[in-house]
Scaffold this active site. Structure first.
Site, mmCIF file in Angstrom:
data_model
loop_
_atom_site.group_PDB
_atom_site.id
_atom_site.type_symbol
_atom_site.label_atom_id
_atom_site.label_comp_id
_atom_site.label_asym_id
_atom_site.label_seq_id
_atom_site.Cartn_x
_atom_site.Cartn_y
_atom_site.Cartn_z
ATOM 1 N N HIS A 54 0.818 -1.210 0.000
ATOM 2 C CA HIS A 54 0.000 0.000 0.000
ATOM 3 C C HIS A 54 0.854 1.262 0.000
ATOM 4 C CE1 HIS A 54 -3.475 2.553 0.898
ATOM 5 N NE2 HIS A 54 -2.718 3.160 1.792
ATOM 6 N N TYR A 57 4.310 0.742 -3.123
ATOM 7 C CA TYR A 57 4.027 0.452 -4.531
ATOM 8 C C TYR A 57 5.105 -0.452 -5.136
ATOM 9 C CZ TYR A 57 0.427 4.070 -4.337
ATOM 10 O OH TYR A 57 -0.683 4.804 -4.010
ATOM 11 N N HIS A 105 -9.982 2.388 -0.188
ATOM 12 C CA HIS A 105 -10.028 1.887 1.185
ATOM 13 C C HIS A 105 -10.810 0.578 1.160
ATOM 14 C CE1 HIS A 105 -9.519 3.378 5.539
ATOM 15 N NE2 HIS A 105 -8.361 3.493 4.926
ATOM 16 N N ASN A 549 -3.692 6.033 -7.025
ATOM 17 C CA ASN A 549 -3.569 4.989 -6.019
ATOM 18 C C ASN A 549 -3.568 3.637 -6.704
ATOM 19 O OD1 ASN A 549 -5.691 3.263 -3.861
ATOM 20 N ND2 ASN A 549 -3.713 3.974 -3.161
ATOM 21 N N SER A 551 -4.345 -0.394 -5.688
ATOM 22 C CA SER A 551 -4.848 -1.344 -4.694
ATOM 23 C C SER A 551 -4.744 -2.744 -5.284
ATOM 24 C CB SER A 551 -6.299 -1.027 -4.328
ATOM 25 O OG SER A 551 -6.797 -1.978 -3.416
#
Length: 755
Positions: A54, A57, A105, A549, A551
């Site tokens: 997280h 990366y 999230h 981001n 994930s």
């Protein structure tokens, strides 16, 4: 001073729980090599969270670096801060800048839906605040398992309540997003959160600790045991059939404290008291201290005893790993500390000087008179492992693409076409989402111009000039499964088009790349292809990636989610009073289809809902066509004032666009389609928009379309209380479906499921 670091040096063979903290053997060996000794327990905690997937990366940065190839200054606008900062910042003219970013999230929201989603909103808001901006709006792209699945009934209400509860308490309008249902998200919902902020150019702040002797101040909520290792551990773990492999406590949010923190921070900015600032999100103090130090003069000393605690039993490792919410860290010149603390006291925000900037080149942290951390800060924040994970096109991809939906049985008669339309509008992905969006305040602050169910959200930035910005988020995971390169481009194209339908000029991109386990070569191939596709499309459209981001590990057991590269596009509009609505409101308007329709049904909602089918190739990407269409929409909309409405065609095709435009104000339409009504109604060819104009303006619109090289066809007119579809030269309509019947089916699905 007793020195725990010296003890670590003198006791090199002590066993440490590096594996339990998520580190690999080679990573632990690398830490020892960097330090020239074994790490202390506090250092081990810091490296474990900062080197997690997280935060570091480590599996994705080799692919993400290609986004830096995209020019940051384009014909559309200039980027003032980009990749590597808390959020990207764009010049929008008149001395204003906007900052926006989308993050995930996901895993915390599966473990604890309400708090996971709420703190996702809180975290992205603080990222925007840290750039010097006032947060002005949020959005929430969401993905769930099947609507009728028991676990969806567990997570969906909590996630929606968390997004709405936190954002509503902050007084931030929720202006858009998505809610998509697919079986691959069962046990692994996606909760992506976006925030937009506004600032003047001179108010821009960056995350760096510069100026030897400057004081480091921690302010906001006290540090507790919630979220220890939280998202940084969860985001590096797949979920088993029985639940998460690890269950650190999910962060607990307090939106009222965050509101105080926002107003306090903005007053501090206005007073010119900050030389560097960082929010505390994933990895908490470990992240804020190491990133500020490594981006500044390279040295920082922190006394951990000074950190205000909610739990006095916390060990130093736990304090460093805690992801307690509503906390910020500022670097302040000594002469400004008193004024800084006075503003915090005014807003009833705890603030404590916990350290200072040094010229040591080291991050040094003390606890109870012992030095527990002495590391090069860059090694923690930026020099983590880089994995060149193997990736390969999966052996099933060719068979998947060969199984085209065009071969599936399709409706032929008017009655069958009508029943198909009614079935699709009641399907989870196409039905009314107001059960979700009605839990959000969309108009608080009074500057919302467009919000759900419009194609894009739009916010007024300046009340005198009516300068505004527009944002849309999109992604079709089925398209990305069929072809991840094209799927990422289609996500960008749809968000780009949705911003343009309102009359805004697309400026830049933020992305949230949601994928399965990077240890699976097939997943890494999907990820690599999506990054390559997004980069190539951004280059062609002239929009830079400002940040975003990643994930990973989004899968349950061996089942990975659909590759879901969510793309957010932000655009600017000079005068929001000239925006184009998404739906018509009057009778007697001409209905015109812009763009070309092809027989493109693979990956479509029709194939998914009616046949449970996924196969073939997604719709063709035409980026040049998208660019021309966007220019036409701006020229015909705010430019010439011709358009009464504009609605993009995407999921569900023309049929869904007709339904959504008719139901918005309960004004129907009668249209005539070509000699293959099924393809005309349900194809999901991209680069298409349904617009309405006054009949006297049809020729002017058609002339503009020809000038821009965009196909245009007059389909019919608005009016009545039904959706009426006819075939060319047929004596009778194929069907005429009352709006009341359509609306009853469209609105019933989610309330019935949630009841």
């Amino acid at each position: 001073m007793l020195d725990t670091v010296s003890v670590a040096t003198a006791d090199p063979d002590r066993e440490q729980p590096w594996a339990d903290l998520g580190l690999k053997a080679d990573e632990y060996a690398r830490i020892r090599e960097i330090l020239g000794r074994r790490p202390t327990s506090s250092e081990l905690a810091m490296y474990s969270v900062m080197w997690s997937e997280h935060c570091s990366y480590k599996s994705s940065k080799v692919h993400l670096k290609q986004f830096s190839e995209i020019p940051q200054e384009t014909a559309a606008g200039k980027m003032l801060a980009g990749i590597g900062e808390n959020a990207g910042v764009l010049d929008i003219g008149q001395g204003y800048a906007v900052t926006f970013k989308v993050e995930s999230h996901n895993h915390p929201s599966y473990v604890e839906p309400y708090q996971g989603a709420a703190t996702g909103v809180g975290g992205i808001v603080r990222d925007i605040l840290a750039m010097g901006a006032r947060p002005v709006a949020v959005m929430d792209p969401l993905r769930f398992g099947p609507l009728d699945a028991p676990d969806t009934h567990r997570v969906l209400p909590g996630i929606v309540a968390g997004v709405g509860g936190y954002g509503n308490c902050l007084g931030l309008p929720n202006i858009g997003g998505e809610a998509v249902f697919d079986e691959t998200y069962l046990g692994n919902p996606l909760v992506n959160a976006l925030c937009v902020g506004v600032l003047r150019h001179e108010d821009l702040h960056l995350a760096k600790a510069s100026g030897v002797g400057n004081q480091v101040i921690l302010y906001g909520a006290k540090t507790g045991g919630d979220g220890i290792g939280g998202v940084s551990v969860l985001a590096s773990e797949t979920f088993s059939e029985d639940g998460p492999a690890k269950r650190p406590s999910v962060q607990v949010g307090d939106p009222f404290m965050e509101k105080l923190l926002i107003e306090c921070t903005l007053e501090i900015f206005a007073a010119g008291l900050v030389s560097g600032i960082q929010d505390l999100g994933g990895a908490g103090l470990s992240c804020a201290t190491s990133e500020l130090a490594s981006a500044g003069d390279g040295g920082m000393h922190v006394d951990l005893d000074r950190v205000p605690l909610r739990d006095s039993t916390l060990a130093p490792e736990e304090i460093l790993m805690s992801e307690s919410q509503e906390r910020m860290m500022a670097v302040v010149e000594p002469d400004d500390v008193a004024a800084f603390l006075a503003i915090c006291a005014k807003w009833d925000v705890d603030a404590v000087v916990i350290g200072e900037v040094t010229d040591s080149g080291r991050l040094q942290i003390d606890w109870h008179g012992e030095r527990v951390v002495d590391v090069p800060p860059r090694s923690v924040a930026h020099d983590g492992p880089t994995y060149h994970r193997p990736f390969a096109r999966p052996d099933w991809q060719d068979a998947l693409q060969a199984d085209a939906a065009e071969a599936l049985a399709r409706p032929a008669t008017g009655a069958e076409l009508e029943e198909t339309l009614l079935r699709l509008v009641a399907s989870p992905n196409l039905c009314d989402k107001s059960w979700i969006t009605d839990q959000y305040d969309r108009y608080v602050q009074g500057n919302t111009v467009l919000a759900q169910p419009s194609d894009s959200g739009m916010i007024r930035v300046d009340e005198d000039t009516n300068l505004g910005v527009s944002v849309a988020t999109d992604c079709n995971g089925r398209f990305a499964k069929l072809d991840p390169y094209a799927g990422a481009q289609l996500a960008l194209a749809e968000a780009y088009r949705n911003v343009a339908t309102g009359g805004a000029t697309p400026l830049a991109v933020s992305d949230c790349l949601n994928f399965g386990s990077p240890e699976d070569p097939s997943v890494m191939w999907q990820f690599a292809e999506a990054c390559r596709g997004l980069k190539d499309a951004c280059l062609e459209l002239g929009v830079p990636v400002t940040g975003g981001n990643v994930s990973l590990y989004n899968q349950t057991g061996e089942t990975a989610i659909l590759p879901t590269p969510v793309v957010a596009v932000l655009g600017v509009i000079d005068d929001v009073t000239k925006r184009t609505p998404s739906a018509w409101a009057a009778e007697g308007l001409a209905v015109v289809l812009l763009g070309e329709t092809r027989e493109e049904l693979s990956g479509s909602e029709w194939a998914h809902v009616v046949h449970g089918h996924l196969g073939g190739l997604p719709p063709r990407v035409d980026l040049a066509g998208e660019k021309a269409l966007a220019e036409l929409l701006r020229a015909a909309g705010p430019g010439a004032g011709l358009l009464a409405s504009a609605h993009d065609l995407s999921d569900g095709g023309l049929a869904q666009a007709l339904v959504e435009c008719s139901l918005r104000h309960m004004v129907g339409a009668a249209v005539e389609v070509d000699d293959d009504p099924f393809v005309a109604l349900f194809s999901e060819s991209t680069g298409r928009v349904l617009v309405t104009v006054d009949p006297d303006d049809v020729e002017a619109l058609l002339d503009l379309a020809e000038q821009h090289g965009v196909a245009a066809a007059v389909l019919g007119a608005t009016g009545g209380d039904s959706v009426i579809v006819s075939a060319a030269e047929a004596p009778e309509p194929l069907f005429a479906t009352p709006l009341l019947e359509i609306r009853s089916r469209w609105m019933a699905t989610i309330p019935a499921a949630m009841a």
